[in-house]
Scaffold this motif. Sequence first.
Motif, PDB file in Angstrom:
ATOM      1  N   LYS A  68       0.823  -1.216   0.000  1.00 30.63           N
ATOM      2  CA  LYS A  68       0.000   0.000   0.000  1.00 30.63           C
ATOM      3  C   LYS A  68       0.854   1.262   0.000  1.00 30.63           C
ATOM      4  CE  LYS A  68      -4.102  -1.958   2.159  1.00 30.63           C
ATOM      5  NZ  LYS A  68      -5.089  -1.840   3.225  1.00 30.63           N
ATOM      6  N   VAL A  69       2.156   1.080  -0.193  1.00 30.48           N
ATOM      7  CA  VAL A  69       3.101   2.188  -0.086  1.00 30.48           C
ATOM      8  C   VAL A  69       3.848   2.368  -1.403  1.00 30.48           C
ATOM      9  CG1 VAL A  69       5.402   2.627   0.891  1.00 30.48           C
ATOM     10  CG2 VAL A  69       3.479   2.168   2.411  1.00 30.48           C
ATOM     11  N   THR A  70       3.997   3.622  -1.836  1.00 26.43           N
ATOM     12  CA  THR A  70       4.943   3.962  -2.901  1.00 26.43           C
ATOM     13  C   THR A  70       5.867   5.034  -2.342  1.00 26.43           C
ATOM     14  OG1 THR A  70       3.366   3.479  -4.668  1.00 26.43           O
ATOM     15  CG2 THR A  70       5.239   4.867  -5.246  1.00 26.43           C
ATOM     16  N   PRO A 103      13.954  -3.510  -3.303  1.00 27.73           N
ATOM     17  CA  PRO A 103      13.326  -3.585  -4.629  1.00 27.73           C
ATOM     18  C   PRO A 103      11.841  -3.957  -4.582  1.00 27.73           C
ATOM     19  CG  PRO A 103      14.856  -5.427  -4.285  1.00 27.73           C
ATOM     20  CD  PRO A 103      15.053  -4.482  -3.146  1.00 27.73           C
ATOM     21  N   GLU A 104      11.396  -4.542  -3.458  1.00 27.35           N
ATOM     22  CA  GLU A 104       9.973  -4.944  -3.390  1.00 27.35           C
ATOM     23  C   GLU A 104       9.048  -3.760  -3.102  1.00 27.35           C
ATOM     24  OE1 GLU A 104      11.524  -5.570   0.821  1.00 27.35           O
ATOM     25  OE2 GLU A 104      12.259  -5.285  -1.198  1.00 27.35           O
ATOM     26  N   ILE A 105       9.613  -2.604  -2.736  1.00 30.41           N
ATOM     27  CA  ILE A 105       8.767  -1.427  -2.490  1.00 30.41           C
ATOM     28  C   ILE A 105       8.592  -0.661  -3.794  1.00 30.41           C
ATOM     29  CG2 ILE A 105       8.589   0.797  -1.300  1.00 30.41           C
ATOM     30  CD1 ILE A 105      10.046  -0.343   1.043  1.00 30.41           C
ATOM     31  N   SER A 106       7.341  -0.348  -4.103  1.00 30.42           N
ATOM     32  CA  SER A 106       7.052   0.417  -5.319  1.00 30.42           C
ATOM     33  C   SER A 106       7.643   1.825  -5.176  1.00 30.42           C
ATOM     34  CB  SER A 106       5.536   0.419  -5.509  1.00 30.42           C
ATOM     35  OG  SER A 106       5.062   1.666  -5.879  1.00 30.42           O
ATOM     36  N   ARG A 107       8.180   2.362  -6.287  1.00 27.79           N
ATOM     37  CA  ARG A 107       8.812   3.673  -6.208  1.00 27.79           C
ATOM     38  C   ARG A 107       8.271   4.619  -7.272  1.00 27.79           C
ATOM     39  NH1 ARG A 107      11.843  -0.500  -6.900  1.00 27.79           N
ATOM     40  NH2 ARG A 107      12.806  -0.846  -8.919  1.00 27.79           N
ATOM     41  N   GLY A 108       8.410   5.909  -6.979  1.00 30.28           N
ATOM     42  CA  GLY A 108       7.907   6.921  -7.901  1.00 30.28           C
ATOM     43  C   GLY A 108       8.867   8.086  -8.019  1.00 30.28           C
ATOM     44  N   LEU A 109       8.918   8.677  -9.198  1.00 30.28           N
ATOM     45  CA  LEU A 109       9.738   9.865  -9.431  1.00 30.28           C
ATOM     46  C   LEU A 109       8.895  11.114  -9.232  1.00 30.28           C
ATOM     47  CD1 LEU A 109      12.362  11.258 -10.617  1.00 30.28           C
ATOM     48  CD2 LEU A 109      11.198  11.134 -12.842  1.00 30.28           C
ATOM     49  N   VAL A 110       9.403  12.063  -8.436  1.00 28.00           N
ATOM     50  CA  VAL A 110       8.770  13.374  -8.305  1.00 28.00           C
ATOM     51  C   VAL A 110       9.447  14.304  -9.314  1.00 28.00           C
ATOM     52  CG1 VAL A 110       8.317  15.335  -6.784  1.00 28.00           C
ATOM     53  CG2 VAL A 110       8.275  13.003  -5.863  1.00 28.00           C
ATOM     54  N   HIS A 130      14.928   4.208 -13.330  1.00 24.78           N
ATOM     55  CA  HIS A 130      14.919   3.795 -11.923  1.00 24.78           C
ATOM     56  C   HIS A 130      13.806   2.795 -11.596  1.00 24.78           C
ATOM     57  CE1 HIS A 130      18.109   6.502 -10.667  1.00 24.78           C
ATOM     58  NE2 HIS A 130      17.581   7.412 -11.458  1.00 24.78           N
ATOM     59  N   GLY A 131      13.163   2.251 -12.617  1.00 25.62           N
ATOM     60  CA  GLY A 131      12.150   1.221 -12.394  1.00 25.62           C
ATOM     61  C   GLY A 131      10.932   1.725 -11.637  1.00 25.62           C
ATOM     62  N   CYS A 132      10.532   2.965 -11.902  1.00 24.30           N
ATOM     63  CA  CYS A 132       9.395   3.558 -11.180  1.00 24.30           C
ATOM     64  C   CYS A 132       8.065   3.052 -11.742  1.00 24.30           C
ATOM     65  CB  CYS A 132       9.427   5.083 -11.294  1.00 24.30           C
ATOM     66  SG  CYS A 132      10.837   5.826 -10.454  1.00 24.30           S
TER      67      CYS A 132
END
Length: 239
Positions: A135-137, A154-161, A176-178
């Motif tokens: 439930k976290v990015t 790597p299992e945590i979803s990531r986002g670019l601001v 960065h695999g966002c």
Amino acid sequence: MTLIYGHRGAKGEAPENTLAGFQKCLEHGVRRCELDLHLSRDGELMVIHDPTLKRTTGRRGKVVEHDADELVDYDARQGGPGWLQPAPIPRLAELFERCPFEHWQLEVKSASRVRAARTVLAIQELATRYGLIDKVTVTSSSREVLRALNRLTPEISRGLVAEYNWLDPLKVAKQHGCSLLALNWTLCTPERLQKAQKQGLHVSVWTVNEPALMRRLADFGVDSIITDFPGTAVSTLQR
């Protein structure tokens, strides 16, 4: 349908990044939020936007110069909408315990390699403990933070601001695999939006406070907006 995220809780309606603000967001039926994180001196994740205390608490010094037990006693309602009760800086753990959000955008500001690593590992530990990994990015404009996420969690979803146009945000997000792109609304053209969505990105646009802009971006087909006024967004987009 365009989803709604409360910006720092409900920044326009209650003190930013405080329990009161996140509860206000939930009162409107908005079950998604965006917030900012800094580590305390003793390594706890604290919910505050600036690296310094001055703007929201009136106190001197940096967040990292104080232990978590001190920080949770500091009243962070300065500079926001008028608020009668004290609104302390919360630990992220307290929000995880008390606020049933469906999704959290956790923004980490720029950090050294060491601090980036400590921060993302602390997020992983806490999100795992509360069963919230899915439930976290974690979002950031910092390459150092995005690299740490890739390398260590790597299992945590990531986002670019993305706030400025000087680098192609789609290229950086891909590098960065966002899975999420948090895009300043001024950068959100229909062309860029379409291209990003084709690339599989969830496009979350900030900070969107005017009803006309909310409607325009929703018509473009943005996946979500981040707003200081979740109540206004609900009445504008969910009528």
